[in-house]
Scaffold this motif. Structure first.
Motif, short mmCIF file in Angstrom:
data_model
loop_
_atom_site.label_atom_id
_atom_site.label_comp_id
_atom_site.label_asym_id
_atom_site.label_seq_id
_atom_site.Cartn_x
_atom_site.Cartn_y
_atom_site.Cartn_z
N ASP A 1 25.70 33.72 41.68
CA ASP A 1 25.83 34.89 42.33
C ASP A 1 27.46 35.71 41.92
O ASP A 1 27.52 36.66 41.69
CB ASP A 1 25.95 35.13 43.86
N VAL A 2 28.21 34.56 42.15
CA VAL A 2 29.78 35.16 41.86
C VAL A 2 30.01 35.24 40.46
O VAL A 2 30.66 36.54 40.24
CB VAL A 2 30.79 34.01 42.61
N VAL A 3 29.54 34.40 39.54
CA VAL A 3 29.80 34.61 38.35
C VAL A 3 29.28 35.84 37.83
O VAL A 3 29.60 36.48 37.00
CB VAL A 3 29.35 33.35 37.47
N ALA A 4 27.92 36.26 37.99
CA ALA A 4 27.53 37.28 37.70
C ALA A 4 27.96 38.67 38.36
O ALA A 4 28.12 39.70 37.58
CB ALA A 4 25.82 37.32 38.24
N GLY A 5 28.40 38.83 39.50
CA GLY A 5 29.30 39.66 39.79
C GLY A 5 30.46 39.86 39.24
O GLY A 5 31.08 41.16 38.70
N THR B 1 38.65 36.58 51.40
CA THR B 1 37.43 37.22 51.28
C THR B 1 37.52 38.71 51.97
O THR B 1 36.50 39.40 51.63
CB THR B 1 36.26 36.23 52.27
N ALA B 2 38.19 38.64 53.08
CA ALA B 2 38.14 40.09 53.70
C ALA B 2 38.86 41.17 52.81
O ALA B 2 38.47 42.54 52.73
CB ALA B 2 39.27 40.01 54.89
N LEU C 1 39.66 36.76 41.33
CA LEU C 1 39.27 35.42 41.21
C LEU C 1 39.24 34.67 42.62
O LEU C 1 38.32 33.86 42.88
CB LEU C 1 40.10 34.59 40.18
N LEU C 2 40.36 35.19 43.38
CA LEU C 2 40.27 34.35 44.69
C LEU C 2 39.32 35.04 45.62
O LEU C 2 38.69 34.13 46.34
CB LEU C 2 41.63 34.80 45.44
N ILE C 3 39.06 35.95 45.48
CA ILE C 3 37.69 36.66 46.30
C ILE C 3 36.64 35.94 46.04
O ILE C 3 35.92 35.73 46.88
CB ILE C 3 37.87 38.26 46.32
N GLY C 4 36.22 35.78 44.65
CA GLY C 4 35.08 35.32 44.24
C GLY C 4 34.83 33.63 44.82
O GLY C 4 33.87 33.58 45.24
N SER D 1 26.87 39.10 43.77
CA SER D 1 27.99 38.78 44.85
C SER D 1 28.58 40.20 44.76
O SER D 1 29.27 40.44 44.07
CB SER D 1 28.98 37.78 44.63
N GLY D 2 28.51 40.97 46.10
CA GLY D 2 29.11 42.32 45.96
C GLY D 2 30.80 42.31 46.35
O GLY D 2 31.28 42.94 45.50
N HIS D 3 31.04 41.10 46.75
CA HIS D 3 32.67 41.00 47.09
C HIS D 3 33.18 40.59 45.53
O HIS D 3 34.13 41.22 45.24
CB HIS D 3 32.90 39.81 47.97
N ALA D 4 32.69 39.78 44.86
CA ALA D 4 32.94 39.50 43.60
C ALA D 4 32.81 40.80 42.60
O ALA D 4 33.85 41.02 41.79
CB ALA D 4 32.24 38.19 42.88
N MET D 5 31.68 41.48 42.55
CA MET D 5 31.55 42.69 41.81
C MET D 5 32.43 43.62 42.14
O MET D 5 33.15 44.35 41.31
CB MET D 5 30.15 43.10 41.86
N ASN D 6 32.69 43.98 43.40
CA ASN D 6 33.37 45.14 43.70
C ASN D 6 34.67 45.06 43.65
O ASN D 6 35.60 46.04 43.23
CB ASN D 6 32.78 45.71 45.37
N SER D 7 35.24 43.91 43.90
CA SER D 7 36.69 43.53 43.86
C SER D 7 37.08 43.53 42.44
O SER D 7 38.19 44.06 42.19
CB SER D 7 36.73 42.22 44.39
#
Length: 243
Positions: free
Chosen positions: A203-207, A78-79, A187-190, A148-154
């Protein structure tokens, strides 16, 4: 092969790429629109609660399933989607392209990623979805939940960066590796965000949906600019240098 045959082949490839790009972007945006409509109406999808609970111990929802090292691995993954790491990756990708004298492409990569990050922030403000409280969070969070900012930004940083790096690589094997590695990381981060209980699965799927659409669209625009020699491609020429 004749010049006419070569032109026809490139035209067919271009048409196919346009159709595939439009299909991916349309499906991704439609998926985001559906999830967003549910979020606005305040109707959490059944899979949100079910999946979050499946990843926790039945006896103690504060404990994740699996061995302790797996939970630590999810924290490490996640980091990789955090702002500090993504900024570093963007800087390194931009620096690499500049070192290869692909200045215009480097500027395009940086501007595309920065614009995508601003879009993420605006969407979070617009929807202002609260974080899930179904299970205890395993890491600290403070911003809104959707998307999800992590999913979208990654997806934006890794996929956009990989796609645009690949556009300047002559080796097909290298291009496949870059895209594949970026997809696995995304995929791993999401998934890590769901595992840690800080995001609803939707949230993650949308990101992912917006991030992938952004990456594909950026790659498509870059390809058009490269054909026009506005930014560098494999040959490393731009309008100013091509003759």
């Amino acid at each position: 092969m004749t010049a006419t045959g070569t032109t026809g082949r490139w035209a067919r490839r271009s048409d196919t790429r346009i159709l595939v790009t439009l299909l991916i972007v349309t499906v991704a945006l439609a998926s985001f629109a559906y999830i967003a409509s549910e979020v606005v109406e305040g109707h959490p999808l059944a899979i949100d609660r079910w999946l979050l609970l499946q990843l926790r111990s039945v006896a103690d929802p504060g404990l994740s399933i699996g061995p302790r090292w797996f939970a630590q691995a999810m924290i490490d993954f996640t980091a990789l989607g955090g702002g500090t790491v993504l900024t570093l990756v963007t800087t390194l990708v931009t620096g690499y392209l500049m070192a290869r004298r692909k200045i215009a492409l480097a500027a395009f990569v940086a501007s595309s990623i920065v614009a995508g990050s601003l879009l993420t922030a605006l969407l979070k403000i617009a929807f202002a979805r609260a974080r899930p409280d179904i299970v205890p969070h395993l890491v600290e969070v403070s911003s809104a939940s959707f998307p999800s900012g992590h999913a979208m930004n990654s997806a934006m940083v890794y996929l956009t960066g990989a796609a645009l790096l690949a556009s300047a690589e002559p080796s097909r094997r290298v291009r496949v590796f870059l895209i594949g590695a970026a997809l696995v990381l995304t995929l791993l981060i999401g998934f890590s965000r769901i595992f840690l209980g800080v995001h609803f699965p939707t949230d993650v799927v949308a990101g992912w949906a917006i991030g992938i659409a952004w990456a594909v669209a950026s790659s498509w625009v870059a390809a058009i600019l490269q054909r026009r020699h506005a930014i560098e491609g494999v040959e490393g020429t731009t309008t100013s240098t091509a003759r």
